[in-house]
Design a protein around this motif. Sequence first.
Motif, mmCIF file in Angstrom:
data_model
loop_
_atom_site.group_PDB
_atom_site.id
_atom_site.type_symbol
_atom_site.label_atom_id
_atom_site.label_comp_id
_atom_site.label_asym_id
_atom_site.label_seq_id
_atom_site.Cartn_x
_atom_site.Cartn_y
_atom_site.Cartn_z
ATOM 1 N N GLY A 79 10.436 -8.339 -3.716
ATOM 2 C CA GLY A 79 9.494 -8.482 -2.963
ATOM 3 C C GLY A 79 8.430 -7.281 -2.325
ATOM 4 O O GLY A 79 9.100 -6.407 -3.219
ATOM 5 N N LEU A 80 7.797 -7.593 -1.748
ATOM 6 C CA LEU A 80 7.199 -6.154 -0.829
ATOM 7 C C LEU A 80 7.660 -4.597 -0.146
ATOM 8 O O LEU A 80 7.391 -3.695 -1.439
ATOM 9 C CB LEU A 80 5.856 -6.107 -0.251
ATOM 10 C CG LEU A 80 4.521 -6.015 -0.355
ATOM 11 C CD1 LEU A 80 4.100 -5.688 -0.952
ATOM 12 C CD2 LEU A 80 4.318 -5.711 1.663
ATOM 13 N N GLU A 81 8.613 -4.405 -0.010
ATOM 14 C CA GLU A 81 9.609 -3.932 0.213
ATOM 15 C C GLU A 81 10.208 -2.858 -0.967
ATOM 16 O O GLU A 81 9.906 -1.441 -1.116
ATOM 17 C CB GLU A 81 10.244 -3.552 1.546
ATOM 18 C CG GLU A 81 10.088 -4.525 2.712
ATOM 19 C CD GLU A 81 9.280 -3.138 3.295
ATOM 20 O OE1 GLU A 81 10.137 -2.447 3.080
ATOM 21 O OE2 GLU A 81 8.671 -3.479 3.814
ATOM 22 N N MET A 82 10.324 -3.608 -1.929
ATOM 23 C CA MET A 82 10.767 -3.090 -3.180
ATOM 24 C C MET A 82 9.616 -2.003 -3.884
ATOM 25 O O MET A 82 9.955 -1.402 -4.717
ATOM 26 C CB MET A 82 11.369 -3.820 -4.001
ATOM 27 C CG MET A 82 12.559 -3.616 -5.577
ATOM 28 S SD MET A 82 12.999 -2.301 -5.339
ATOM 29 C CE MET A 82 14.532 -2.684 -4.809
ATOM 30 N N VAL A 83 8.560 -3.129 -3.877
ATOM 31 C CA VAL A 83 7.514 -2.024 -4.422
ATOM 32 C C VAL A 83 7.538 -0.811 -3.597
ATOM 33 O O VAL A 83 6.866 -0.230 -4.143
ATOM 34 C CB VAL A 83 6.125 -3.523 -4.484
ATOM 35 C CG1 VAL A 83 4.998 -2.653 -4.733
ATOM 36 C CG2 VAL A 83 6.383 -4.427 -5.777
ATOM 37 N N LEU A 129 -1.127 -3.641 -5.740
ATOM 38 C CA LEU A 129 -0.819 -2.003 -5.306
ATOM 39 C C LEU A 129 -2.318 -2.110 -4.618
ATOM 40 O O LEU A 129 -2.218 -0.755 -3.421
ATOM 41 C CB LEU A 129 -1.662 -2.228 -6.760
ATOM 42 C CG LEU A 129 -1.765 -0.976 -6.839
ATOM 43 C CD1 LEU A 129 0.079 0.182 -6.977
ATOM 44 C CD2 LEU A 129 -1.709 -0.711 -9.065
ATOM 45 N N GLU A 130 -3.107 -2.690 -4.870
ATOM 46 C CA GLU A 130 -4.336 -2.281 -3.409
ATOM 47 C C GLU A 130 -4.068 -2.482 -1.756
ATOM 48 O O GLU A 130 -4.160 -1.535 -1.168
ATOM 49 C CB GLU A 130 -5.226 -2.809 -3.652
ATOM 50 C CG GLU A 130 -6.322 -2.679 -5.111
ATOM 51 C CD GLU A 130 -7.653 -2.875 -4.454
ATOM 52 O OE1 GLU A 130 -8.093 -3.600 -3.873
ATOM 53 O OE2 GLU A 130 -8.810 -2.478 -4.872
ATOM 54 N N LEU A 131 -2.772 -3.665 -1.771
ATOM 55 C CA LEU A 131 -2.499 -4.052 -0.609
ATOM 56 C C LEU A 131 -0.948 -2.686 0.524
ATOM 57 O O LEU A 131 -1.346 -2.101 1.203
ATOM 58 C CB LEU A 131 -1.985 -5.237 -0.758
ATOM 59 C CG LEU A 131 -1.337 -5.270 1.376
ATOM 60 C CD1 LEU A 131 -1.606 -5.060 2.383
ATOM 61 C CD2 LEU A 131 0.144 -6.795 0.356
ATOM 62 N N THR A 132 -0.574 -1.970 -1.125
ATOM 63 C CA THR A 132 -0.320 -1.080 -0.203
ATOM 64 C C THR A 132 -0.239 0.393 -0.816
ATOM 65 O O THR A 132 0.402 1.345 0.474
ATOM 66 C CB THR A 132 1.522 -1.157 -1.724
ATOM 67 O OG1 THR A 132 1.470 -1.141 -2.911
ATOM 68 C CG2 THR A 132 2.260 -2.551 -1.460
ATOM 69 N N VAL A 133 -1.012 0.206 -1.543
ATOM 70 C CA VAL A 133 -1.758 1.885 -1.189
ATOM 71 C C VAL A 133 -2.841 1.996 0.257
ATOM 72 O O VAL A 133 -3.151 2.617 0.711
ATOM 73 C CB VAL A 133 -3.114 1.953 -3.015
ATOM 74 C CG1 VAL A 133 -3.923 3.615 -2.680
ATOM 75 C CG2 VAL A 133 -1.668 2.329 -3.610
ATOM 76 N N SER A 134 -3.154 0.934 0.094
ATOM 77 C CA SER A 134 -4.087 1.316 1.387
ATOM 78 C C SER A 134 -3.400 1.223 2.876
ATOM 79 O O SER A 134 -3.904 1.724 3.593
ATOM 80 C CB SER A 134 -4.654 -0.331 1.450
ATOM 81 O OG SER A 134 -5.573 -0.760 0.478
ATOM 82 N N GLN A 135 -2.554 0.067 2.692
ATOM 83 C CA GLN A 135 -1.170 0.707 3.725
ATOM 84 C C GLN A 135 -0.550 1.914 4.050
ATOM 85 O O GLN A 135 -1.173 3.007 5.227
ATOM 86 C CB GLN A 135 0.813 -0.569 3.729
ATOM 87 C CG GLN A 135 0.957 -0.351 4.915
ATOM 88 C CD GLN A 135 2.035 -1.083 4.507
ATOM 89 O OE1 GLN A 135 1.755 -2.421 5.070
ATOM 90 N NE2 GLN A 135 3.207 -0.640 4.327
ATOM 91 N N PHE A 136 -0.753 2.840 2.891
ATOM 92 C CA PHE A 136 0.069 4.002 2.742
ATOM 93 C C PHE A 136 -1.386 4.582 3.388
ATOM 94 O O PHE A 136 -0.186 5.814 4.195
ATOM 95 C CB PHE A 136 0.522 4.168 1.845
ATOM 96 C CG PHE A 136 0.763 5.572 1.377
ATOM 97 C CD1 PHE A 136 1.975 6.477 1.881
ATOM 98 C CD2 PHE A 136 -0.383 6.630 1.320
ATOM 99 C CE1 PHE A 136 2.459 7.502 1.661
ATOM 100 C CE2 PHE A 136 0.614 8.161 0.643
ATOM 101 C CZ PHE A 136 1.539 8.157 1.818
ATOM 102 N N LEU A 137 -2.268 4.848 2.550
ATOM 103 C CA LEU A 137 -3.496 5.685 3.710
ATOM 104 C C LEU A 137 -3.590 5.197 4.735
ATOM 105 O O LEU A 137 -4.191 6.025 5.167
ATOM 106 C CB LEU A 137 -4.598 5.325 2.097
ATOM 107 C CG LEU A 137 -4.262 5.668 0.883
ATOM 108 C CD1 LEU A 137 -5.555 5.333 0.735
ATOM 109 C CD2 LEU A 137 -3.752 6.974 0.740
ATOM 110 N N PHE A 138 -3.732 4.251 5.016
ATOM 111 C CA PHE A 138 -4.466 4.055 6.464
ATOM 112 C C PHE A 138 -3.440 4.535 8.274
ATOM 113 O O PHE A 138 -3.927 5.158 8.175
ATOM 114 C CB PHE A 138 -4.787 2.229 7.091
ATOM 115 C CG PHE A 138 -4.541 1.754 7.968
ATOM 116 C CD1 PHE A 138 -5.316 1.614 8.721
ATOM 117 C CD2 PHE A 138 -3.475 1.564 9.076
ATOM 118 C CE1 PHE A 138 -6.434 1.293 9.544
ATOM 119 C CE2 PHE A 138 -3.847 1.081 10.269
ATOM 120 C CZ PHE A 138 -5.491 0.991 10.443
#
Length: 246
Positions: A148-152, A68-77
């Motif tokens: 996988g990450l894409e589905m998340v 969750l931290e990774l995916t939200v970080s990527q989105f905000l970045f």
Amino acid sequence: MRRNDKENEVNKRTKEHQFRDLQNAMGVSFENEKLLKQAFTHSSYVNEHRRRPFEDNERLEFLGDAVLELTVSQFLFKKYPTMTEGELTKLRAAIVCEPSLVSFANELGFGKLILLGKGEEMTGGRERPALLADVFEAFIGALYLDQGLEMVISFLEKVVFPKINAGAFSHVMDFKSQLQELVQRDGTGVIEYRVLQEKGPAHNKEFVSKVTLNGEELGIGTGRSKKEAEQHAAQMALDILKAKAT
């Protein structure tokens, strides 16, 4: 069949239907449904069913927290290219904090799916914020392992990212970041800051800054530093834009 066995069988079938409904509603189909069930299995349930091979959701919660931290970080970045590291960290913290995760879990009806021990059930565990937040993270962990990450990311695009886009977490930003976020959301143009004046001696300077949107003045602010003056100018600009919107 004894009464307790009948009740357990009915409850089991009900839960299976609920898990299927959840997957249908989210457009997700778990290849390993044991992972999905594990995400909703509290340790109290495992403790009361020691003869059966149940696993609780604590390890999935650990993994889901990181995903969750990774995916939200990527989105905000990607969404906020002008935000500093500190501003991004503060915004991410507001999105992945317990109250936010609880609201996401409640919106999806996760509470009714949790497998709880009788004691935890009787003390209101199904509505306990920490428990609901943990289940949301565990679900993210299970989804990552299974799909996988894409589905998340696809799941978060339906549940979490629209709230960020709508400004649900803007209150944790400073005024400059709030103004930038508002302008980006509306797609209304380019923000620029300019120092209009520096007053006073070197040890006690006062700055006057102006913020413009597409060249049009929106606000003027003063402060003991350029940054403070810009913050005050952005605050005035926000007030003006919000007043126009009402």
